[in-house]
Design a protein around this motif. Structure first.
Motif, PDB file in Angstrom:
ATOM      1  N   ASN A 184      46.421  46.078  38.520  1.00  0.00           N
ATOM      2  CA  ASN A 184      46.545  46.227  37.278  1.00  0.00           C
ATOM      3  C   ASN A 184      47.929  45.496  36.545  1.00  0.00           C
ATOM      4  OD1 ASN A 184      46.948  46.863  34.327  1.00  0.00           O
ATOM      5  ND2 ASN A 184      45.849  48.796  34.539  1.00  0.00           N
ATOM      6  N   ASP A 227      36.359  43.987  37.687  1.00  0.00           N
ATOM      7  CA  ASP A 227      35.300  45.182  37.318  1.00  0.00           C
ATOM      8  C   ASP A 227      35.219  46.084  38.289  1.00  0.00           C
ATOM      9  OD1 ASP A 227      33.549  45.907  35.130  1.00  0.00           O
ATOM     10  OD2 ASP A 227      32.063  45.480  36.550  1.00  0.00           O
ATOM     11  N   LYS A 262      36.947  51.645  43.896  1.00  0.00           N
ATOM     12  CA  LYS A 262      35.776  52.413  43.817  1.00  0.00           C
ATOM     13  C   LYS A 262      35.275  52.602  45.083  1.00  0.00           C
ATOM     14  CE  LYS A 262      35.115  51.005  38.984  1.00  0.00           C
ATOM     15  NZ  LYS A 262      33.932  50.364  38.176  1.00  0.00           N
ATOM     16  N   MET A 301      42.734  52.885  45.119  1.00  0.00           N
ATOM     17  CA  MET A 301      42.053  52.758  43.704  1.00  0.00           C
ATOM     18  C   MET A 301      40.820  51.993  43.872  1.00  0.00           C
ATOM     19  SD  MET A 301      44.196  50.843  40.360  1.00  0.00           S
ATOM     20  CE  MET A 301      43.501  50.964  38.773  1.00  0.00           C
ATOM     21  N   PHE A 336      44.116  41.739  34.453  1.00  0.00           N
ATOM     22  CA  PHE A 336      43.977  41.590  35.957  1.00  0.00           C
ATOM     23  C   PHE A 336      44.662  40.485  36.539  1.00  0.00           C
ATOM     24  CE2 PHE A 336      40.203  39.591  33.898  1.00  0.00           C
ATOM     25  CZ  PHE A 336      40.218  38.639  34.219  1.00  0.00           C
ATOM     26  N   ASP A 371      37.802  47.253  40.465  1.00  0.00           N
ATOM     27  CA  ASP A 371      39.079  47.757  40.562  1.00  0.00           C
ATOM     28  C   ASP A 371      39.231  47.098  41.890  1.00  0.00           C
ATOM     29  OD1 ASP A 371      38.882  49.265  38.438  1.00  0.00           O
ATOM     30  OD2 ASP A 371      38.545  51.166  39.363  1.00  0.00           O
ATOM     31  N   THR A 412      42.092  45.910  30.181  1.00  0.00           N
ATOM     32  CA  THR A 412      43.147  45.822  31.468  1.00  0.00           C
ATOM     33  C   THR A 412      43.334  44.462  31.761  1.00  0.00           C
ATOM     34  OG1 THR A 412      42.374  48.114  31.867  1.00  0.00           O
ATOM     35  CG2 THR A 412      43.336  46.554  33.691  1.00  0.00           C
ATOM     36  N   GLU A 454      43.927  44.499  45.327  1.00  0.00           N
ATOM     37  CA  GLU A 454      44.418  45.934  45.421  1.00  0.00           C
ATOM     38  C   GLU A 454      44.470  46.318  46.885  1.00  0.00           C
ATOM     39  OE1 GLU A 454      45.970  49.602  44.186  1.00  0.00           O
ATOM     40  OE2 GLU A 454      45.115  47.804  42.522  1.00  0.00           O
TER      41      GLU A 454
END
Length: 438
Positions: free
Chosen positions: A124, A118, A3, A1, A152, A120, A150, A323
């Motif tokens: 989430n 911001d 970027k 996920m 975080f 990712d 969202t 993440e």
């Protein structure tokens, strides 16, 4: 996920913002190759790494106790705890994320965490945390950890602004303390005038360091940016009133010089010396009790002041899960355990903070100070009583540090007499628009 440019962007942030950062991170952990979610009884052993911000040695026993309880309930999960000095945490987390060695659970504040969100780079929590668990947190604290709709992070501990009032200074100025505790900025200004005239002391000591200029502006009714955060929106009557308010106080010697040039440590020093009537300082109440017992005995807390907006601020420390983690389920599970009602209540009894968990706040500890209440007890009750009306006033935004500094530089020019308040506000607007356009 993550970027496509996350690693490059984060590495660039490290190089630009923390040029002294070395290439090696001696705090990276070996977490094995466990698949995400292997947290059930009897599954392969999972180790997660947990970073906090400057909690050792004061809270070592508490954190180790929480970890021990969690591991007992989850024998297949081991928690490795690393405590990082507050000044180093941002550098270390950026370095670890850019080198793909991020910890699994981290204590961060909303503004810094939002920079990672911001990109990712954070889990989430709207998806990872069941809805019934989301409702266990103070609404304003949960919403403080949102960007672009969202969530975080999971909120951990909180604080609200509580005024500490030295009743001896009020009485010296001929004022009845209970009738003159300020509720608004105008009240504080009148208090400052009376105390100065009658005693030569300072009735009101506002601090203007860090993000506090921005918070004052929002409370006085100014909007900082437009809705999508692309342009400054504070060059208005409310924004000008804020600049004029502090310029007038400063130039008429109604607040100390250190309000602009110092930091909050100067504030507490003057309050402990009996030279200040009121200031926002509930986080210092234990220090006052230890260092200035006579001032402590004369201290009575009152709710934080506000302005045209009627808003009051809440400060939030939160828990994020990068993440990159290979053990997301275990990490989220630990984050929820750390922030549950029982654990937050125990933490709050060790230090003057507010829990973000509503179950903890329902405890009598936050409802009734008792017959033999001391100032420290009344601070706790006062802080808890205004949680429902408090919110994060400075929402997460890009290039936050630059924006904050630009505003402080501008109001300084006005207070020092180098510019008129309007000229200084114009300068701030131009600087903000330049920063926001990046």
């Amino acid at each position: 996920m993550i970027k496509k440019s996350l690693t490059g962007l984060l590495l660039l942030m490290v190089l630009l913002v923390f040029s002294a950062c070395g290439g090696n991170d001696d705090n990276s952990s070996s977490k094995g190759d466990n698949a995400e979610g292997n947290t059930n009884e009897g599954s392969e052993q999972t180790e997660i790494e947990f970073w906090t911000m400057q909690l050792k040695p004061t809270f070592t026993d508490y954190i180790e106790g929480v970890i021990s309880d969690f591991e007992e309930e989850n024998p297949n999960i081991t928690v490795k705890w690393l405590d990082v000095p507050a000044a180093d945490l941002s550098q270390k987390i950026l370095t670890s994320v850019s080198s793909n060695t991020a910890p699994d659970v981290v204590n961060l504040n909303p503004n810094f965490a939002s920079q990672l969100a911001d990109l990712d780079a954070l889990v989430n929590m709207d998806e990872a945390v069941p809805e019934e668990d989301q409702k266990l947190y103070v609404e304003g604290a949960w919403e403080a950890n949102q960007i672009n709709g969202t969530t975080f992070a999971i909120p951990w501990y909180l604080s609200t602004e509580v005024m500490l009032n030295n009743t001896a200074v009020y009485e010296e100025a001929g004022l009845d303390p209970e009738e003159n505790f300020p509720e608004t900025y105008e009240d504080a200004k009148e208090l400052a005038k009376t105390v100065k005239e009658e005693t030569g002391k300072y009735g009101y000591y506002p601090s203007l360091d860090l993000s506090l200029v921005l918070q004052h502006m929002v409370k006085m009714g100014a909007e900082l940016t437009n809705e999508d955060g692309t342009e400054a929106a504070f060059n208005t009557e409310e924004g000008l009133s804020t600049f004029e308010y502090f310029t007038d106080l400063y130039q008429n010697d109604l607040i100390p010089r250190e309000a602009l040039t110092g930091d909050q440590r100067n504030t507490i020093d003057m309050y402990q010396a009996g030279e200040v009537g009121t200031f926002i300082g509930s986080q210092f109440i234990s220090q006052i009790k230890e260092n200035a017992p006579d001032v402590y005995k004369n201290t009575v807390p009152s709710k934080g002041i506000t302005g045209k907006s009627g808003k009051k601020t809440i400060a939030v420390q939160n828990i994020v899960v990068p993440e990159q983690t290979e053990s997301k389920d275990a990490a989220v599970k630990f984050a929820l355990f750390l922030t549950n009602g029982d654990n937050q209540l125990e933490f709050a009894k060790l230090t003057p903070i507010m829990p973000s968990n509503v179950e903890a706040l329902e405890d009598p500890y936050f409802q009734d100070a008792g017959e033999d209440a001391e100032p420290i007890d009344m601070v706790r009750i006062t802080s808890a009583s205004q949680l429902d009306e408090s919110e994060l006033l400075i929402k997460p935004m890009k290039n936050y540090d630059e924006l904050r500094q630009a505003m402080h530089d501008a109001i300084s020019e006005a207070m020092l007499g180098n510019m008129s308040p309007q000229e200084a506000l114009d300068q701030a607007e131009a600087e903000w628009n330049n920063i926001l356009s990046k």
